[in-house]
Scaffold this motif. Structure first.
Motif, PDB file in Angstrom:
ATOM      1  N   ALA A  71      46.592 -49.598  19.216  1.00 24.78           N
ATOM      2  CA  ALA A  71      47.842 -48.977  18.750  1.00 24.78           C
ATOM      3  C   ALA A  71      47.778 -48.628  17.271  1.00 24.78           C
ATOM      4  O   ALA A  71      48.370 -47.637  16.823  1.00 24.78           O
ATOM      5  CB  ALA A  71      49.013 -49.923  19.014  1.00 24.78           C
ATOM      6  N   LEU A  72      47.045 -49.417  16.498  1.00 28.80           N
ATOM      7  CA  LEU A  72      46.919 -49.171  15.062  1.00 28.80           C
ATOM      8  C   LEU A  72      45.868 -48.115  14.740  1.00 28.80           C
ATOM      9  O   LEU A  72      45.712 -47.726  13.580  1.00 28.80           O
ATOM     10  CB  LEU A  72      46.555 -50.475  14.346  1.00 28.80           C
ATOM     11  N   GLY A  73      45.136 -47.662  15.747  1.00 29.76           N
ATOM     12  CA  GLY A  73      44.122 -46.638  15.515  1.00 29.76           C
ATOM     13  C   GLY A  73      42.803 -47.181  15.007  1.00 29.76           C
ATOM     14  O   GLY A  73      41.949 -46.415  14.551  1.00 29.76           O
ATOM     15  N   ARG A  74      42.607 -48.486  15.103  1.00 31.34           N
ATOM     16  CA  ARG A  74      41.348 -49.077  14.638  1.00 31.34           C
ATOM     17  C   ARG A  74      40.314 -49.122  15.750  1.00 31.34           C
ATOM     18  O   ARG A  74      39.122 -49.262  15.500  1.00 31.34           O
ATOM     19  CB  ARG A  74      41.610 -50.477  14.086  1.00 31.34           C
ATOM     20  N   ILE A  75      40.781 -49.036  16.989  1.00 29.89           N
ATOM     21  CA  ILE A  75      39.911 -48.934  18.159  1.00 29.89           C
ATOM     22  C   ILE A  75      40.422 -47.766  18.994  1.00 29.89           C
ATOM     23  O   ILE A  75      41.637 -47.548  19.100  1.00 29.89           O
ATOM     24  CB  ILE A  75      39.940 -50.224  19.008  1.00 29.89           C
ATOM     25  N   TYR A  76      39.501 -47.010  19.592  1.00 29.91           N
ATOM     26  CA  TYR A  76      39.876 -45.908  20.474  1.00 29.91           C
ATOM     27  C   TYR A  76      39.660 -46.332  21.924  1.00 29.91           C
ATOM     28  O   TYR A  76      38.675 -46.991  22.252  1.00 29.91           O
ATOM     29  CB  TYR A  76      39.036 -44.669  20.149  1.00 29.91           C
ATOM     30  N   LYS A  77      40.586 -45.938  22.770  1.00 30.18           N
ATOM     31  CA  LYS A  77      40.548 -46.347  24.172  1.00 30.18           C
ATOM     32  C   LYS A  77      40.939 -45.162  25.048  1.00 30.18           C
ATOM     33  O   LYS A  77      41.859 -44.402  24.719  1.00 30.18           O
ATOM     34  CB  LYS A  77      41.515 -47.511  24.403  1.00 30.18           C
ATOM     35  N   ALA A  78      40.253 -44.996  26.174  1.00 33.56           N
ATOM     36  CA  ALA A  78      40.595 -43.912  27.092  1.00 33.56           C
ATOM     37  C   ALA A  78      40.137 -44.278  28.504  1.00 33.56           C
ATOM     38  O   ALA A  78      39.202 -45.057  28.685  1.00 33.56           O
ATOM     39  CB  ALA A  78      39.941 -42.606  26.658  1.00 33.56           C
ATOM     40  N   ASP A  79      40.809 -43.704  29.492  1.00 30.54           N
ATOM     41  CA  ASP A  79      40.473 -43.999  30.887  1.00 30.54           C
ATOM     42  C   ASP A  79      39.209 -43.283  31.344  1.00 30.54           C
ATOM     43  O   ASP A  79      38.616 -43.660  32.360  1.00 30.54           O
ATOM     44  CB  ASP A  79      41.641 -43.608  31.802  1.00 30.54           C
ATOM     45  N   THR A  80      38.829 -42.230  30.615  1.00 29.45           N
ATOM     46  CA  THR A  80      37.597 -41.515  30.951  1.00 29.45           C
ATOM     47  C   THR A  80      36.763 -41.291  29.690  1.00 29.45           C
ATOM     48  O   THR A  80      37.304 -41.276  28.579  1.00 29.45           O
ATOM     49  CB  THR A  80      37.906 -40.135  31.587  1.00 29.45           C
ATOM     50  N   LEU A  81      35.493 -41.112  29.874  1.00 29.45           N
ATOM     51  CA  LEU A  81      34.616 -40.824  28.739  1.00 29.45           C
ATOM     52  C   LEU A  81      34.959 -39.464  28.138  1.00 29.45           C
ATOM     53  O   LEU A  81      34.850 -39.267  26.924  1.00 29.45           O
ATOM     54  CB  LEU A  81      33.159 -40.863  29.180  1.00 29.45           C
ATOM     55  N   ALA A  82      35.395 -38.535  28.984  1.00 30.12           N
ATOM     56  CA  ALA A  82      35.769 -37.212  28.480  1.00 30.12           C
ATOM     57  C   ALA A  82      36.970 -37.326  27.531  1.00 30.12           C
ATOM     58  O   ALA A  82      37.009 -36.688  26.472  1.00 30.12           O
ATOM     59  CB  ALA A  82      36.097 -36.283  29.647  1.00 30.12           C
ATOM     60  N   ALA A  83      37.940 -38.153  27.909  1.00 29.78           N
ATOM     61  CA  ALA A  83      39.125 -38.339  27.063  1.00 29.78           C
ATOM     62  C   ALA A  83      38.766 -39.077  25.771  1.00 29.78           C
ATOM     63  O   ALA A  83      39.295 -38.766  24.699  1.00 29.78           O
ATOM     64  CB  ALA A  83      40.192 -39.097  27.829  1.00 29.78           C
ATOM     65  N   LEU A  84      37.854 -40.044  25.868  1.00 29.27           N
ATOM     66  CA  LEU A  84      37.416 -40.764  24.668  1.00 29.27           C
ATOM     67  C   LEU A  84      36.687 -39.810  23.735  1.00 29.27           C
ATOM     68  O   LEU A  84      36.891 -39.829  22.514  1.00 29.27           O
ATOM     69  CB  LEU A  84      36.505 -41.922  25.065  1.00 29.27           C
ATOM     70  N   GLU A  85      35.873 -38.984  24.306  1.00 27.77           N
ATOM     71  CA  GLU A  85      35.131 -37.959  23.567  1.00 27.77           C
ATOM     72  C   GLU A  85      36.103 -37.039  22.814  1.00 27.77           C
ATOM     73  O   GLU A  85      35.897 -36.711  21.636  1.00 27.77           O
ATOM     74  CB  GLU A  85      34.344 -37.169  24.602  1.00 27.77           C
ATOM     75  N   GLU A  86      37.179 -36.684  23.472  1.00 29.61           N
ATOM     76  CA  GLU A  86      38.178 -35.799  22.862  1.00 29.61           C
ATOM     77  C   GLU A  86      38.885 -36.501  21.702  1.00 29.61           C
ATOM     78  O   GLU A  86      39.111 -35.902  20.649  1.00 29.61           O
ATOM     79  CB  GLU A  86      39.194 -35.365  23.926  1.00 29.61           C
ATOM     80  N   GLN A  87      39.240 -37.780  21.901  1.00 34.21           N
ATOM     81  CA  GLN A  87      39.882 -38.538  20.823  1.00 34.21           C
ATOM     82  C   GLN A  87      39.006 -38.593  19.576  1.00 34.21           C
ATOM     83  O   GLN A  87      39.497 -38.495  18.447  1.00 34.21           O
ATOM     84  CB  GLN A  87      40.152 -39.976  21.287  1.00 34.21           C
ATOM     85  N   LEU A  88      37.720 -38.760  19.785  1.00 30.81           N
ATOM     86  CA  LEU A  88      36.775 -38.905  18.681  1.00 30.81           C
ATOM     87  C   LEU A  88      36.312 -37.565  18.108  1.00 30.81           C
ATOM     88  O   LEU A  88      35.498 -37.530  17.187  1.00 30.81           O
ATOM     89  CB  LEU A  88      35.558 -39.722  19.134  1.00 30.81           C
ATOM     90  N   LYS A  89      36.817 -36.461  18.721  1.00 29.47           N
ATOM     91  CA  LYS A  89      36.472 -35.110  18.278  1.00 29.47           C
ATOM     92  C   LYS A  89      34.956 -34.865  18.314  1.00 29.47           C
ATOM     93  O   LYS A  89      34.369 -34.233  17.428  1.00 29.47           O
ATOM     94  CB  LYS A  89      37.012 -34.839  16.861  1.00 29.47           C
ATOM     95  N   MET A  90      34.332 -35.390  19.375  1.00 32.49           N
ATOM     96  CA  MET A  90      32.901 -35.176  19.585  1.00 32.49           C
ATOM     97  C   MET A  90      32.687 -33.879  20.369  1.00 32.49           C
ATOM     98  O   MET A  90      33.595 -33.420  21.076  1.00 32.49           O
ATOM     99  CB  MET A  90      32.309 -36.353  20.377  1.00 32.49           C
ATOM    100  N   PRO A  91      31.517 -33.286  20.260  1.00 26.32           N
ATOM    101  CA  PRO A  91      31.233 -32.078  21.056  1.00 26.32           C
ATOM    102  C   PRO A  91      31.457 -32.344  22.541  1.00 26.32           C
ATOM    103  O   PRO A  91      31.112 -33.422  23.048  1.00 26.32           O
ATOM    104  CB  PRO A  91      29.761 -31.810  20.752  1.00 26.32           C
ATOM    105  N   GLU A  92      32.030 -31.400  23.223  1.00 24.22           N
ATOM    106  CA  GLU A  92      32.362 -31.573  24.632  1.00 24.22           C
ATOM    107  C   GLU A  92      31.125 -31.926  25.457  1.00 24.22           C
ATOM    108  O   GLU A  92      30.092 -31.264  25.378  1.00 24.22           O
ATOM    109  CB  GLU A  92      32.998 -30.296  25.185  1.00 24.22           C
ATOM    110  N   GLY A  93      31.235 -32.994  26.221  1.00 23.61           N
ATOM    111  CA  GLY A  93      30.146 -33.419  27.102  1.00 23.61           C
ATOM    112  C   GLY A  93      29.116 -34.313  26.451  1.00 23.61           C
ATOM    113  O   GLY A  93      28.277 -34.897  27.142  1.00 23.61           O
ATOM    114  N   SER A  94      29.173 -34.455  25.125  1.00 21.38           N
ATOM    115  CA  SER A  94      28.114 -35.195  24.417  1.00 21.38           C
ATOM    116  C   SER A  94      28.102 -36.688  24.770  1.00 21.38           C
ATOM    117  O   SER A  94      27.054 -37.245  25.135  1.00 21.38           O
ATOM    118  CB  SER A  94      28.277 -35.024  22.902  1.00 21.38           C
TER     119      SER A  94
END
Length: 632
Positions: free
Chosen positions: A502-525
């Protein structure tokens, strides 16, 4: 009921006021009688504080709930809560070593004052001195004086008391525990009982064969190789498929991992006694998880994890044993000089926080357990010019090399002072060890990726190699990537993982694609990287980076990413000691009456300490020092 929320720098304050009675003037404010609560994020989680106002004064301050570290946070809470009420001020002194907890508690009370209609300036006077400087020097006596109350100091004190010696422990900080209370509580030792549950892969066999077929750098190294080879040959002939390990193999990896510059005799003494130390600590009540893993930079699956927050499971049992044995532990007492009489160390001179002088006389010996010098910026930069003053550290603020300075003044020798380790996976900007999603300190089920979503390093590599690889990545940081199989409600530092999310110190997502999006990584990487890693787990081989450690694939949602970056962590150099922990002078001769254990010493870890070796080192050599004093 009214509710106010503030969110800034990971601090959220939720305040509720109730039972509002009369209004009383207090300076420029009109403070309303009643009970108010506020919640402020501290070091590990929110600190819930209740403040009662009556007749224009702070009647009571009570912490209803907290997850702060034992011996650090709870001491600050107790001290500051009392000061606020006794002196009617939120300007209570911050407890050194517990600055975050101190600030959070005071902020919560300030918010309660504001919500009650009060004026903070009316409660901002300084706390008066709680003592004065004595004109006389106080003299205390014991068989053994231990300087420092971390793992090395307390293990030495308890072992000495078990042997019948009288002991006094002095500690310059207001809280006990040293670096040990803040550690990830990873303890390395060969442990046949737990390691029989782990497989010996072809990759691991190759690592052993490579080490035992190297050209030795000297006779002691040659003998160590010979001893490991003999044990390994017996292991192979037995036909077992479980993990190979023994004290000799632990010693060889420690020597090789430290670039072959450490003292083999010291390493052997260490690894031959770590399992006994573990069992001794368990007998005192140290809670050990019944699973062996491989910590960051440990090189082998021999890392034991304490089942308690940070290092509380280590310091707690030692402290409780010391209390039962009536061992005095004097805090806020800074030793600054060793006392020499007839070419023998007979005590230490010390000063308390008011400037009063003390001499602690030892009929048998002084044991220095003052820790390293990671927070002595001048000393560390002199030893290693690359360690600039702006670099952050995982260490507690008292690690300023005091024991080394005192010993140098009486002619002690040092070794390896230029060897300072940087930990690869600390919290960016602050440098603390906290803030991760995974419960265990081991990297068995974790990969590390850069901001582009790609692996860039062998995760079970040496720490210095890991750090060098991270520094080459974008913004000099990386992410721990793991799934929910190794995540519990709280991590090993007693932090609530969902709160960190909740504080933004850890990122969490139900899918790797969503986690990838949160981290602003290249799509599919990231998806591609994890897929490739999972195939490596199945094949038990890493063709790109040579990782040896494979446990389970990363496949159970939700998925987590924890930002990580390097931080100054351990000073491998220090006082020169022999295998009895006796301090040696610059010519290699024993300084009578002076012993040392823990990070104040050098010679054990070489140029690079293996992850998980420090906790085992400080506890083991603390015991060795005490036993040697009793024997001599």
């Amino acid at each position: 009921m009214k509710k106010t929320c503030f969110m800034k720098n990971f601090v959220c304050i939720i305040c509720t006021a109730f039972l509002i009675f009369t209004t009383v003037s207090c300076g420029k404010s009109k403070l309303k009688n009643g009970t108010y609560t506020a919640s402020v994020y501290g070091n590990n989680d929110y600190i819930n504080v209740q403040t009662v106002f009556s007749a224009g004064k702070i009647a009571s301050v009570k912490v209803l709930q907290h997850s702060e570290t034992r011996f650090i946070g709870d001491f600050a809470i107790d001290t500051i809560s009392k000061d606020i009420v006794d002196y009617q001020t939120v300007n209570a002194d911050t407890v050194s070593g517990a600055t975050v907890t101190s600030a959070a508690l005071k902020a919560a009370v300030q918010q309660c004052i504001t919500d009650a209609g009060g004026d903070i300036s009316a409660f901002n006077k300084p706390v008066p001195p709680k003592g004065t400087k004595k004109d006389t020097v106080t003299v205390e006596k014991a068989d053994i004086i231990v300087v420092g109350s971390g793992g090395a100091g307390l293990s030495a004190a308890v072992t000495a008391a078990e042997g019948g010696a009288s002991v006094i422990v002095i500690e310059k900080m207001p809280v006990i525990g040293g670096n040990t209370i803040r550690c990830a509580s990873a303890f390395n030792t060969a442990d046949p009982e737990l390691q029989k549950l782990l497989p010996m892969t072809d990759t691991l066999k190759k690592a052993v064969l490579k080490a035992i077929n190297e050209k030795p750098v000297h006779t002691a190294h040659a003998q160590l190789i010979k001893d490991v080879k003999a044990k390994y040959d017996l292991y192979i002939s037995s036909g077992t498929s479980t993990l190979f390990d023994c004290p000799e193999w632990h010693a060889l990896q420690t020597f090789n991992g430290g670039d072959k510059v450490a003292d083999v005799a010291l390493i052997r003494k260490y690894t031959e006694n770590t399992l006994d130390t573990l069992h001794w600590m368990e007998s005192l009540g140290m809670p050990v998880r019944k699973k062996v893993s491989q910590g960051a930079g440990a090189l082998w699956q021999r890392t034991h994890q304490m089942d308690s927050p940070a290092g509380t499971g280590i310091i707690g049992p030692l402290y409780e044993a010391a209390v039962k044995m009536n061992i005095p532990i004097i805090t806020n007492m800074r030793a600054d000089k060793l006392i020499v009489e007839n070419d023998r160390i007979t005590g230490v001179h010390a000063v308390d926080k008011f400037g009063s002088e003390y001499t602690y006389m030892a009929s048998k010996a002084v044991i220095l357990a003052t820790g390293g010098y990671a927070n002595n910026k001048e000393m560390r930069q002199k030893s290693n010019p690359g360690l600039t003053p702006d670099m952050v550290s995982t260490n507690q603020p008292g690690t300023t090399g005091d024991g080394i300075v005192m010993a140098l003044e009486i002619g002690a020798g040092t070794t390896g002072m230029n060897y300072v380790q940087t930990y690869p996976l600390a919290t960016p900007r602050t440098g603390t060890l906290q803030g991760r999603a995974r419960k265990m300190s081991g990297l068995d089920n974790v990969i590390n990726v850069n901001k582009e979503g790609k692996r860039f390093v062998n995760e079970d590599a040496r720490r210095d190699a890991f750090v060098a690889a991270i520094k080459k990545q974008t913004d000099g940081m990386c992410y721990d990537i793991n799934d929910s199989s190794i995540v519990e409600v709280k991590n090993s530092f007693n932090e609530n993982v969902e709160t960190l999310v909740a504080l933004g110190r850890i990122y969490k997502a139900d899918t790797l694609a969503a986690l990838e999006e949160q981290l602003k990584m290249p799509e599919g990487s990231l998806q591609k990287t994890v897929s490739e890693y999972n195939r490596m787990v199945a094949a038990k081989t890493d063709p790109e980076f040579g990782r040896k450690l494979f446990a389970n694939p990363i496949e159970k949602p939700p998925f987590y990413a924890t930002p990580r970056a390097p931080s100054i962590h351990h000073t491998m150099g220090g006082l020169t000691i022999n295998t009895d922990a006796q301090v040696l002078d610059t010519s290699g001769k024993v300084i009578k009456g002076l012993y040392a254990a823990g990070e104040v010493t050098g010679g054990i870890h070489g140029s690079n300490r293996l992850g998980g070796n420090a906790t085992a080192d400080v506890l083991t050599f603390g015991r060795i020092a005490a036993k040697a004093v009793l024997k001599n």
